[in-house]
Design a protein around this motif. Structure first.
Motif, short mmCIF file in Angstrom:
data_model
loop_
_atom_site.label_atom_id
_atom_site.label_comp_id
_atom_site.label_asym_id
_atom_site.label_seq_id
_atom_site.Cartn_x
_atom_site.Cartn_y
_atom_site.Cartn_z
N MET A 1 0.84 -1.23 0.07
CA MET A 1 0.18 -0.06 0.14
C MET A 1 0.71 1.30 -0.14
O MET A 1 1.93 1.28 0.65
N ILE A 2 0.32 2.26 -0.62
CA ILE A 2 1.25 3.42 -0.77
C ILE A 2 0.66 4.32 0.42
O ILE A 2 -0.54 4.50 0.87
N ASP A 3 1.69 5.05 1.22
CA ASP A 3 1.43 5.95 2.29
C ASP A 3 1.11 7.36 1.78
O ASP A 3 1.82 8.14 1.72
N ASN B 1 1.85 10.74 4.07
CA ASN B 1 3.18 11.25 3.88
C ASN B 1 3.79 11.74 2.51
O ASN B 1 4.85 12.15 2.38
N PHE B 2 2.97 11.25 1.65
CA PHE B 2 3.56 11.34 0.17
C PHE B 2 3.37 12.82 -0.09
O PHE B 2 2.41 13.52 -0.08
N THR B 3 4.62 13.49 -0.66
CA THR B 3 5.08 14.68 -1.12
C THR B 3 5.37 14.90 -2.37
O THR B 3 6.41 15.45 -2.53
N PRO B 4 4.70 14.52 -3.46
CA PRO B 4 5.03 14.65 -4.63
C PRO B 4 5.66 16.00 -5.05
O PRO B 4 6.64 16.33 -5.51
N SER C 1 6.41 18.84 -3.59
CA SER C 1 7.82 19.53 -2.70
C SER C 1 9.03 18.48 -2.88
O SER C 1 10.10 19.14 -3.17
N SER C 2 8.69 17.35 -3.11
CA SER C 2 9.92 16.38 -3.51
C SER C 2 10.37 16.89 -4.97
O SER C 2 11.56 16.75 -5.01
N MET D 1 16.65 -1.38 0.41
CA MET D 1 15.19 -1.74 0.55
C MET D 1 15.18 -3.04 1.16
O MET D 1 14.43 -3.09 2.18
N VAL E 1 15.69 -2.35 4.90
CA VAL E 1 14.73 -1.92 5.70
C VAL E 1 13.82 -3.03 6.02
O VAL E 1 13.27 -3.23 7.13
N PHE E 2 13.74 -3.73 4.86
CA PHE E 2 12.59 -5.07 5.14
C PHE E 2 12.74 -5.96 6.09
O PHE E 2 12.28 -6.42 6.99
N GLN F 1 12.53 -4.45 9.61
CA GLN F 1 11.22 -4.38 10.04
C GLN F 1 10.89 -5.84 10.42
O GLN F 1 10.05 -5.94 11.36
N SER G 1 12.96 18.92 -0.32
CA SER G 1 12.65 17.60 -1.01
C SER G 1 12.18 16.56 0.20
O SER G 1 11.39 15.74 0.00
N LEU H 1 12.35 3.57 1.50
CA LEU H 1 12.66 2.32 1.17
C LEU H 1 11.99 1.19 1.58
O LEU H 1 12.44 0.02 1.35
N ASN I 1 3.57 0.36 3.80
CA ASN I 1 3.19 1.72 3.75
C ASN I 1 4.35 2.56 2.99
O ASN I 1 5.10 3.55 3.52
N TRP I 2 4.44 2.37 1.59
CA TRP I 2 5.43 2.88 0.96
C TRP I 2 5.25 4.48 0.54
O TRP I 2 3.89 4.70 0.18
N ASP I 3 6.19 5.28 0.89
CA ASP I 3 6.09 6.77 0.44
C ASP I 3 7.21 6.92 -0.97
O ASP I 3 8.25 6.97 -0.66
N SER J 1 7.55 9.41 -2.56
CA SER J 1 8.08 10.76 -2.70
C SER J 1 9.33 10.98 -3.18
O SER J 1 9.76 11.82 -4.25
#
Lengths: 141, 136
Positions: A1-3, A6-9, A11-12, A129, A132-133, A136, B21, B33, B38-40, B42
């Motif tokens: 799922m996309i978060d 927090n998604f800031t396309p 400003s990023s 990635m 991080v996986f 977690q 950014s 990453l 919960n992928w972001d 950006s």
């Protein structure tokens, strides 16, 4: 799922374009590629041009200070000190051995269509990635 | 003199780009990453934006020998995929994933006056110096 929270396309993307502009300004004036790991390495271990490299790094702190005068930004870090130490060491050792980081390989190198940089970037992004996986899954902070 | 001026100016602009950014926030980088949870996305826009801007200018400059100020261009020409590139980039990936900081954002994050940034940068210097010692 996309978060989406927090998604800031926007400003990023703006931040990215500004970084691209800085890289071109630096190349067109000084003749050098703005790879931060290289600039950092030269600032601490190479006396040639040391002052200019230190000034670039100082700029990296001055820029955000100016931004913070007019806007807020978050700095959240949840990792324990031992992980910070190991992580910092691997970032320093790895970028030196691999001749570049996110800016040098990821932006400058890919913009020049350098095969070495494309391979390096794919590698460090995918391995980060996986890291991080794994963290977690085993619940290490 | 101009070398110093443009180094400082480029650094300032680069740092502003980093903080706008979101790259200076380690948890945001971890969110990018973390593709399975919960992928972001950006940060794809950060790298994408930077590449979209710089690629055409890199192309225009590809056959130049000197910068606009007459400094010799220092651009790597290697094309081989050697062991150092592969191992180094992999180790960097592990470190980046562990903390969420890469070299530029680590330095810019000093602005938040957190001791964590200092510890990270110190460890990074140790890594650089040790690698250089091993190669010699």
């Amino acid at each position: 799922m996309i978060d989406l929270n927090n998604f800031t396309p926007f400003s990023s993307l703006i931040g990215g374009l500004i970084i691209g502009f800085s890289i071109i300004l630096y190349l067109y004036t000084t003749g050098k590629l703005a790879g931060i790991s290289g600039i950092f390495d030269n600032a601490i271990t190479n006396s040639n041009n040391r002052f200019a490299n230190i000034l670039f790094l100082l700029g990296l702190i001055i820029g955000p200070s100016i931004y913070l005068l007019i806007n807020n930004a978050n700095f959240e870090i949840t990792k324990s000190i031992p992980l910070i130490i190991v992580g910092g060491f691997l970032v320093g050792f790895g970028t030196k051995l691999g001749s570049g980081c996110t800016s040098g390989h990821g932006v400058c190198g890919i913009s020049r269509l350098s095969v070495r940089s494309i391979v390096a970037t794919l590698l460090f992004v995918i391995i980060a990635m996986i890291t991080v996986f794994v963290l977690q899954k085993i619940g290490i902070h | 003199m101009t070398q110093n001026f443009f180094s400082l100016l480029s650094g300032i602009i680069f740092g502003i780009g980093l903080i706008i950014s979101g790259m200076t926030n380690p948890e945001k980088v971890i969110g990018f990453l973390s593709i399975t949870d919960n992928w972001d996305p950006s940060l794809m826009f950060v790298m994408g934006g930077a590449i979209i801007f710089s690629a055409p200018f890199m192309f225009l400059f590809r056959n130049k020998k000197t910068s606009l100020l007459g400094h010799e261009l220092q651009i790597p020409s290697r094309k081989d995929l050697d062991k150092n590139l592969i191992i180094g980039s992999s180790l960097f990936g592990i470190g980046w994933g562990l903390v969420g900081l890469c070299p530029g954002p680590a330095i810019s994050s000093l602005v938040f006056l957190s001791p964590v940034s200092l510890i990270f940068i110190f460890s990074m210097s140790v890594g650089v110096v040790l690698q250089k010692t091993i190669i010699k």
